[in-house]
Design an enzyme around this catalytic site. Sequence first.
Site, PDB file in Angstrom:
ATOM      1  N   ARG A 124       0.809  -1.231   0.000  1.00 24.03           N
ATOM      2  CA  ARG A 124       0.000   0.000   0.000  1.00 24.03           C
ATOM      3  C   ARG A 124       0.840   1.278   0.000  1.00 24.03           C
ATOM      4  NH1 ARG A 124      -3.040  -2.747   4.012  1.00 24.03           N
ATOM      5  NH2 ARG A 124      -4.757  -3.915   3.088  1.00 24.03           N
ATOM      6  N   LYS A 146       2.945  11.255 -11.304  1.00 21.43           N
ATOM      7  CA  LYS A 146       2.144  10.375 -12.151  1.00 21.43           C
ATOM      8  C   LYS A 146       2.937   9.103 -12.404  1.00 21.43           C
ATOM      9  CE  LYS A 146      -0.921  13.403 -14.798  1.00 21.43           C
ATOM     10  NZ  LYS A 146      -1.323  13.799 -16.172  1.00 21.43           N
ATOM     11  N   GLU A 188       9.485  18.829 -24.610  1.00 22.72           N
ATOM     12  CA  GLU A 188       8.791  19.129 -23.349  1.00 22.72           C
ATOM     13  C   GLU A 188       9.391  20.381 -22.685  1.00 22.72           C
ATOM     14  OE1 GLU A 188       6.073  17.558 -22.277  1.00 22.72           O
ATOM     15  OE2 GLU A 188       6.118  15.526 -23.124  1.00 22.72           O
ATOM     16  N   LYS A 229       7.140  22.965 -13.906  1.00 25.81           N
ATOM     17  CA  LYS A 229       6.247  21.835 -13.647  1.00 25.81           C
ATOM     18  C   LYS A 229       5.895  21.751 -12.170  1.00 25.81           C
ATOM     19  CE  LYS A 229       5.006  17.151 -14.485  1.00 25.81           C
ATOM     20  NZ  LYS A 229       5.131  15.939 -15.282  1.00 25.81           N
ATOM     21  N   GLU A 239      -4.592  16.809 -11.002  1.00 25.02           N
ATOM     22  CA  GLU A 239      -5.104  17.193 -12.317  1.00 25.02           C
ATOM     23  C   GLU A 239      -6.613  17.373 -12.321  1.00 25.02           C
ATOM     24  OE1 GLU A 239      -3.299  15.069 -15.534  1.00 25.02           O
ATOM     25  OE2 GLU A 239      -4.547  16.039 -17.032  1.00 25.02           O
ATOM     26  N   ARG A 243      -3.497  21.717 -13.939  1.00 21.83           N
ATOM     27  CA  ARG A 243      -2.439  20.780 -14.337  1.00 21.83           C
ATOM     28  C   ARG A 243      -2.627  20.322 -15.776  1.00 21.83           C
ATOM     29  NH1 ARG A 243       0.519  15.947 -10.886  1.00 21.83           N
ATOM     30  NH2 ARG A 243       1.705  15.121 -12.633  1.00 21.83           N
ATOM     31  N   ASN A 247      -0.717  19.367 -20.679  1.00 26.59           N
ATOM     32  CA  ASN A 247      -1.065  18.547 -21.843  1.00 26.59           C
ATOM     33  C   ASN A 247      -1.005  19.324 -23.154  1.00 26.59           C
ATOM     34  OD1 ASN A 247      -1.517  16.167 -20.353  1.00 26.59           O
ATOM     35  ND2 ASN A 247      -3.546  16.930 -19.769  1.00 26.59           N
ATOM     36  N   HIS A 250      -0.453  17.527 -26.284  1.00 28.12           N
ATOM     37  CA  HIS A 250      -0.545  16.097 -25.986  1.00 28.12           C
ATOM     38  C   HIS A 250      -1.797  15.433 -26.541  1.00 28.12           C
ATOM     39  CE1 HIS A 250       2.940  16.817 -23.552  1.00 28.12           C
ATOM     40  NE2 HIS A 250       2.973  15.570 -23.118  1.00 28.12           N
ATOM     41  N   HIS A 254      -0.872  12.379 -28.559  1.00 26.92           N
ATOM     42  CA  HIS A 254      -1.297  11.007 -28.255  1.00 26.92           C
ATOM     43  C   HIS A 254      -2.004  10.369 -29.442  1.00 26.92           C
ATOM     44  CE1 HIS A 254      -1.256  11.888 -23.646  1.00 26.92           C
ATOM     45  NE2 HIS A 254      -0.103  11.416 -24.057  1.00 26.92           N
ATOM     46  N   HIS A 269       7.427   9.697 -28.203  1.00 30.53           N
ATOM     47  CA  HIS A 269       6.488  10.591 -27.509  1.00 30.53           C
ATOM     48  C   HIS A 269       6.802  12.078 -27.709  1.00 30.53           C
ATOM     49  CE1 HIS A 269       3.717  12.104 -24.505  1.00 30.53           C
ATOM     50  NE2 HIS A 269       4.710  12.708 -23.887  1.00 30.53           N
TER      51      HIS A 269
END
Lengths: 371, 371
Positions: A124, A146, A188, A229, A239, A243, A247, A250, A254, A269
């Site tokens: 956990r 993330k 980025e 960031k 997010e 946040r 993206n 993105h 994507h 990417h």
Amino acid sequence: MKLFETIQVELGERSYPILIGNNLLAGTGPRLAQMRPKCRCAIVSDDNVFDAHGKTLTDSLDTASIQHTEIIVPPGEKSKSMATLERVLSDLLDAHLERGDLVIALGGGVIGDLAGFAAAITRRGMEFVQIPTSLLAQVDSSVGGKTGINAPQGKNLIGAFHQPILVIADTDTLKTLPEREFAAGYAEVTKYGLINDPEFFSFLEKNHQDIFSLGPTLQEAVARSCRAKAAIVAADEHEKGMRALLNLGHTFGHALEGATEYDSGRLIHGEGVAIGMALAFQFSNRQNLCSIDDVERVKRHLAACGLPTNPEQIPGKPLTPDALFNFIAQDKKVSKGKLTFILTKGIGKAYIANEVPPAEVLAFLNEALKE
Amino acid sequence: MKLFETIQVELGERSYPILIGNNLLAGTGPRLAQMRPKCRCAIVSDDNVFDAHGKTLTDSLDTASIQHTEIIVPPGEKSKSMATLERVLSDLLDAHLERGDLVIALGGGVIGDLAGFAAAITRRGMEFVQIPTSLLAQVDSSVGGKTGINAPQGKNLIGAFHQPILVIADTDTLKTLPEREFAAGYAEVTKYGLINDPEFFSFLEKNHQDIFSLGPTLQEAVARSCRAKAAIVAADEHEKGMRALLNLGHTFGHALEGATEYDSGRLIHGEGVAIGMALAFQFSNRQNLCSIDDVERVKRHLAACGLPTNPEQIPGKPLTPDALFNFIAQDKKVSKGKLTFILTKGIGKAYIANEVPPAEVLAFLNEALKE
């Protein structure tokens, strides 16, 4: 230039420092011994990264008398899978790490996402340390918590928010990074200027050659990216709001990755993000939000850095507007059937547009891919 | 008796209510529609529970025009596995739930742990609702956010803390619960009295027959248990301190479960906890911490409720002290080689003992199992 720089990610009891500089990896052991006395560590890495940097890290842990075990997975996106996750979890449990012990992610974005997620769900939640060794990981994926793996239904669909207790971004590790990977990570870096820092974008226009040759401005570029960031993550850890600005580029990116079936021979990417940012500026211009001068300036800078700015630059079978649109419609950032995009009023003026009409996106793609 | 009772679990932005009463299941749909307008739901349940209560829930969702999908897994502890988790994750992703949609766990502890964990790691965290249908789940596992699955190395070793947004404990669902399961859940009810509420223990001594016949004091017993757990969880969400008190009886209990290979024909969790609490009191008495009168009183009450209090009552091959000790030494609550136990100075006076000498535990087991 400072020897190294520390940026604090402010998240209450989950706050942590990012260290940025050169020759930091060799100091890891004593640093961890100070933070978590008597800890033991499991290093998660891939074959390539561990060959290049593993010994520096393990020597440093040995110096500090920190017991360690290594979990090495194959390099590449395929390791962000349930099968590899199970192997890492099993190895972590077999290592009998206890509370107070650490998982160390040594590698690029794949390793950080995989090891961070494994740490998040072992007992956990185990504490973990990010040691990003790619530019992309140093300026983006290692900061903000993330973590996750890919599912057959899409990328990063299984994961958790799990903050590291420390990030060590040693710019020396970028010396072994292939040029294409460096450029992809640089997309980025550029993104932070485009979101809300036009002065940083100007800095990059001026210094990109020095940055690409790992000159003295590299550390500043990484540090400013991490600071940008960290500020956004501190304001919106999970997010739920701003946040999403991260993206920028993105949603299109994507879709491009999906339409090229994540074939790294065709697109990686950061390249998808570069094209995606160019498309986001073009689409914003088409919506009369930003000037054509800004569109051209963005594309010029990305091109000067060896990055693609147009879907037609992707090798292989040309992508169709319909294929891209389908991926956009499936994207997890779709909310209640409306499309959410990061649009922009110019360089450094990005914002979250929640109700973009799907028909306008399709019309834009039809134009953009015909050019 | 109030129609139903609401207990708030105070966890800042992760706070949530537990509703306790009868005939609550049928009101789920309108309640969810109010909390999360236009949400869609995925119900995770097992064959037995869904047969008994599924229609009441889905009718209620239909009434509120809430779209729903069902993910039904086999009943039993075996579903807390990586294989079943993967299936649930895949079905959740195929259902295209978005942010704002809900996962509903309808079932006992296994379903709550499995569905809660699946919710925790789908799209980095989906909201979920616990509808516990066993006494154990109503008073223990559905409250506090512990979710997870078992690993070959041990129980609950893979998981996350993920709080529900709502718990609905409908005491009517206990009507279909087998008596043995009810008694096992009751062991956890007793635990709250033994930890820090001697008055509650007296209440149970007086009312246990009414509780077991689902009489009017059942709701109060469930509510007081949830309130006790909520208070401890609010003070220590991630088990860094006093939350460990909830493990009273569990170190011995887990060892008994391990030594009987989790064979539910021989022992189920609550029975292990009952024997474990008796052993914790005996061990505390041996350490001159609590009186023999308290030990006898605890054992008498558990026995009156049809619960075992001695390892020798477990059917099958007798357990050896060495086997139990090995499981205790492997327990995840071991920290840096020292044993942590919840010991007690009497009924309602449990405390965390961090440095119990392993040799004394072994000596105690040798005595206790010779009786």
